[in-house]
Write a protein that holds these residues in place. Structure first.
Motif, short mmCIF file in Angstrom:
data_model
loop_
_atom_site.label_atom_id
_atom_site.label_comp_id
_atom_site.label_asym_id
_atom_site.label_seq_id
_atom_site.Cartn_x
_atom_site.Cartn_y
_atom_site.Cartn_z
N ARG A 1 -0.72 0.41 -12.94
CA ARG A 1 -1.65 1.51 -13.23
C ARG A 1 -1.20 2.80 -12.51
N LYS B 1 1.74 7.24 -6.54
CA LYS B 1 0.66 8.14 -6.92
C LYS B 1 0.97 9.58 -6.49
N ALA C 1 0.83 -1.21 0.00
CA ALA C 1 0.00 0.00 0.00
C ALA C 1 0.86 1.26 0.00
N ILE D 1 2.32 2.00 -3.52
CA ILE D 1 1.32 2.54 -4.45
C ILE D 1 0.97 3.99 -4.10
N SER D 2 0.81 4.24 -2.81
CA SER D 2 0.47 5.61 -2.39
C SER D 2 1.60 6.57 -2.74
N VAL E 1 -2.28 -3.21 -10.37
CA VAL E 1 -2.59 -2.04 -9.54
C VAL E 1 -1.38 -1.11 -9.47
#
Lengths: 482, 431
Positions: free
Chosen positions: A210, A183, A176, A179-180, A207
């Motif tokens: 992306r 982004k 997590a 990904i955070s 995920v």
């Protein structure tokens, strides 16, 4: 044995007992403030917030550490106080108070052991945090529970230190947090993070892939172009879970905000060259829009070509883009285009020119009133209503002689839009020489315009052979005399 | 969460794309009705091949209202609550594809329109992805939960050439709540200038508008275990993580800032969009918002008394939740007032008004908008602006202070806290 059990019970409870014995020098002041919350209005709120500011860093720290774990007490008043204060210090000219609040948070956060309360405090930094809050947030960037709120706070802070902290954390991040961070670094368009994000854009995890593709699209460095283009091509510019095509288009769109803008046009043309199917009309539209956004009025030729495309959706979008970019020069080019087209396309071009009030197209509108297509004629009539020009008055009064029901209604409306004192006179004269259905419409126009001085013309219709006209003329005379 | 999902990019694409293209090229109507005459099938009947297909995302009470919209056929549904999904399938019968991840639904080439009936915190994310997937969008109000999301929805819809309809309709049909008259004559009156300028519009119980102050949240909620049928992480989606409690989800979500904004969030765009249209402010925003309210909890939405928006030209919109001003007109201008029921202090108003043209026509059937690729009356552009009114009010309420706004740059002036609420970063990992 009994003594041992009692001792064990005592030791188990001792932290709580000791804690109760720790002095809370601000407890009384804090409780007085809490009793006044939630404030009933802004005045009371400001007064409470000033009282909190007087507690100083230590008092505020004490207040923040008073939050109880869920189920162990009611934090509502404390939440009103702490969130209220976070918002209070985020206003203009409160930088000193803001700095002190951040210092209090830096003490309170490590002391707060309950996860939900810690998240509550971190999230408030999204409102009032600034560069000074970066060191507070760094320890949480790789923690799966706290990384999300901490990263969101750093995104709001946006300072170079905030960005660097996230870039460094990305090296070790997983799951997590990774990904955070990807982004967030994309959102802040941090070029330094591009190599690390490019690696992740090749991940097998859709995920993560992306998140990385969109982050690269936001950073919009030309170095990412081959990777993003390849990802989109791999899915045939279609729709997939990694959003590869959308990411490539976002990238091209963001490139258009850089200088030079030519790479954006090249990328968009690349999409247009490779996408021809109806199934990707929306992708083609998006690419066309990038070109138009970059080239502005110089894109008119491209748009005129697009207006002839076989796909109706694409054609329509091209005309909508043209409408947003229209000026005298492009209007002239579109007027020429309309003269060589027919049917729906011609009607749409007329509507587009009319909506932007292009007076240069009035001759086109006038000629179109005689077009063989009803669609075109209606567009021309509505255009007259839009441009509100006296030049359209006579052609409309000629067109009304052969108009069908829909056109009659539209002409009536257009005549009401033309702003001139001469409208009533021309309408009154024409009314005597048009078919009964048209006479009814023109009577309505005279009534709407309260054309009292045209009574003599209306009275002549009382001798009509058409009973409906006679009745309407009577009603009109009554209406304009009232 | 979705790594196990298999996506087939070309699934049924050619067959269904032909149907879409056929419909959108507008030539299907003549050719498809040779077997059974239309009148035999009853008034308003459209053959399945002539209907637009819908994917409904969010199948709670609001989503289900839109299952039977004339001229459309639901072919796919999505919900993060298995219970809702099953109930929806029971209503719709077999043949409807069901998903728990909206992105799978967006992959379906046979879906023309996506109907977004989720809680508001999902509207922006889904609408943007729907636009990128080439779907036209029918979105429940409020259009987006934040101003930043609204801007991105507008950009995506326009970039991909999609048709967008926001699901409130009072600017073009039905009586405008307690005004007991449609908006059209009010718009005509204002455009005619008979009331003068600038105008003040008051939305209060006395002018026919209930601000539903019962939509408030609860504080100090105890932790509760998540029901097995609910994928709570996906329900939260882009919203910050908060421990589950039944009062946070489904019919109660409006009471929490993370997902909506109480009565203002629920009714705001219903009431404010027509007002924005009446005032001719579809392309701008106010320069100031003032609030009179008790302090708001950071999580649970509370009540408020008054919110006042002021435009650059002096026009004002007053939201008076408690009806403090009993004498307020719905519209007040220097030359006259308008009250519910189209009552006015202007003598012979109806006669005077007859001399003025009606407002320009609008496309009020979304199916026409989709088939003919024409902008719907309430679209991504004006919807963004009227939703901005709602979101500006929410920000001022949350901060407990009045704010100044730059309608061009779409930023608050001199207020970091307010600007931080324009586009708060979303939770990333729900993906």
């Amino acid at each position: 044995m009994k003594k041992i059990i009692l001792l064990a019970i005592f030791l188990c409870n001792s932290p709580r007992l000791f804690a109760q014995q720790i002095p809370h020098p601000y407890a009384a002041s804090i409780n007085r403030i809490l009793k006044l919350l939630p404030a009933k209005d802004q005045q009371q709120q400001d007064s409470c917030m000033l009282a909190i500011s007087k507690l100083g860093i230590n008092g505020l720290t004490e207040m923040a550490t008073m939050l109880q774990p869920a189920g162990k007490g009611d934090n509502t008043s404390l939440q009103f106080a702490l969130a209220g204060y976070a918002k209070f210090v985020s206003a203009a000219l409160r930088d000193t108070l803001r700095g002190r609040a951040i210092k209090a948070w830096s003490k309170a956060l490590p002391m707060t052991t309950d996860a939900n309360n810690k998240i509550f405090l971190i999230e408030l930094l999204q409102i009032f945090g600034d560069n000074k809050a970066v060191p507070l947030l760094k320890p949480y960037l790789l923690n799966s529970r706290f990384s999300d709120p901490a990263i969101r706070a750093l995104v709001q802070i946006k300072s170079p230190a905030a960005v660097t902290a996230m870039e460094i954390a990305l090296d070790k991040a997983k799951g997590a947090s990774e990904i955070s961070l990807v982004k967030a670094l994309g959102q802040l368009r941090h070029l330094g993070a591009e190599p690390g994000i490019m690696l992740r854009a090749k991940s097998d995890d859709p995920v993560l892939k992306r998140a990385a593709l969109f982050a690269l699209a936001n950073i919009a460095s030309e170095d990412s172009e081959p990777l993003l283009a390849a990802a989109a091509e791999k899915v045939n510019f279609g729709n997939d879970i990694t959003g590869a095509t959308a990411a490539y288009l976002l990238f091209a769109s963001n490139l258009a905000n850089n200088w030079p803008t030519a790479p954006a046009v090249t990328a968009a043309n690349n999409v247009l060259r490779k996408c021809k199917e109806d199934s990707v009309a929306h992708i083609r539209i998006a690419a066309l829009k990038i070109i138009v956004d970059v080239m502005g009025e110089n894109a008119t030729r491209t748009l005129i070509t697009a207006a002839d495309d076989k796909n109706r959706e694409y054609r329509g979008a091209a005309l909508a883009m043209a409408a947003r970019n229209i000026n005298a020069v492009s209007a002239s080019m579109w007027t020429d285009k309309a003269a060589t087209t027919e049917g729906e396309l011609k009607a749409t071009i007329i509507t587009m020119l009319a909506e932007s009030k292009q007076r240069i197209a009035i001759s086109l509108f006038t000629k179109a009133l005689k077009d063989s297509s009803q669609l075109v004629r209606l567009a021309a009539i509505n255009a007259a209503a839009q441009v509100q020009s006296m030049e359209m008055l006579s052609p409309l009064l000629v067109a009304i002689k052969t108009a069908d029901t829909a056109e009659l209604k539209a002409i009536g409306n257009a005549l009401l839009h033309i702003r001139s004192r001469d409208v009533s006179g021309s309408v009154a004269v024409a009314m005597l020489h048009v078919p009964p259905a048209a006479q009814l419409i023109l009577l309505d126009v005279l009534v709407s315009k309260k054309a009292v001085d045209k009574e003599q013309f209306i009275s002549r219709l009382l001798a009509s052979e058409d009973a409906t006209v006679i009745s309407a003329a009577r009603a009109a005379l009554k209406a304009i005399r009232e | 969460m979705v790594s196990g999902i298999q996506f087939n990019h070309n699934m049924g694409q050619n067959k269904n794309q032909s149907r879409r293209t056929f419909l959108r090229n507008g030539i299907g109507a003549v050719a498809t009705f040779t077997i059974v005459p239309r009148h035999v099938l009853g008034r308003g009947y459209l053959a399945p091949s002539d209907q637009l297909t819908k994917g409904v995302i969010g199948t709670g009470a609001m989503g289900r209202v839109h299952f039977n919209y004339a001229g459309t056929r639901v072919v796919a549904i999505c919900d993060v609550d298995k219970g809702h999904l099953q109930q929806a399938q029971d209503i719709l019968g077999g043949g409807v594809k069901a998903f728990s991840d909206y992105r799978e639904l967006l992959q379906l080439p046979e879906v023309d329109i996506v109907h977004i009936a989720t809680p508001p915190h999902w509207h922006g994310t889904i609408a943007i992805d729907a636009a990128r997937s080439g779907k036209d969008i029918w979105c429940e109000k409020p259009m987006t939960h934040t101003i930043g999301e609204g801007k991105r929805v507008k950009e995506a819809v326009q970039q991909y050439g999609r048709m967008f309809r926001l699901n409130t309709w009072f600017r073009f049909e039905d009586n405008f709540y307690g005004m007991n008259t449609p908006v059209k004559p009010i718009k005509k009156l204002v455009s005619a200038g008979l009331l003068g300028w600038p105008l003040t519009i008051t939305l209060s119980p006395h002018t026919g508008f209930d601000w539903k102050q019962h939509w408030v949240g609860k504080t100090n909620l105890p932790p509760v275990s998540i029901p097995v049928e609910l994928d709570y992480d996906r329900w939260l989606g882009p919203a910050p993580y908060k421990p589950y409690h039944p009062h946070r989800v489904h019919q109660h979500f409006r009471g929490y800032w993370d997902y909506d904004g109480g009565g203002l969030g629920d009714m705001g765009q219903h009431y404010l969009d027509p007002v924005q249209y009446i005032l001719g402010k579809d392309d701008t925003s106010p320069v100031a918002v003032e609030v009179d309210a008790p302090q708001q909890h950071p999580d649970a939405v509370g009540t408020w008394r008054r919110i006042t928006y002021t435009y650059k030209d002096g026009c004002r919109i007053v939201l008076d939740a408690n009806g403090r001003d009993e004498q307020a007109a719905f519209i007040e201008g220097p030359s006259g007032k308008l009250f519910p029921g189209f009552r006015s202090d202007i003598p012979d108003l109806h006669k005077k008004l007859a001399a003025y043209p009606d407002p320009p026509p609008q496309i009020t059937d979304f199916l026409v908008s989709v088939k003919e690729r024409k902008l719907f009356a309430l679209n991504e552009e004006n919807g963004y602006r009227s939703c901005m009114l709602v979101n500006m009010g929410k920000i001022a309420l949350q901060l407990g202070r009045s704010l100044e706004f730059d309608p061009e740059k779409q930023r608050f002036l001199y207020d970091d806290g307010a600007n931080n609420l324009i586009d708060p970063p979303a939770r990333a990992y729900w993906a």
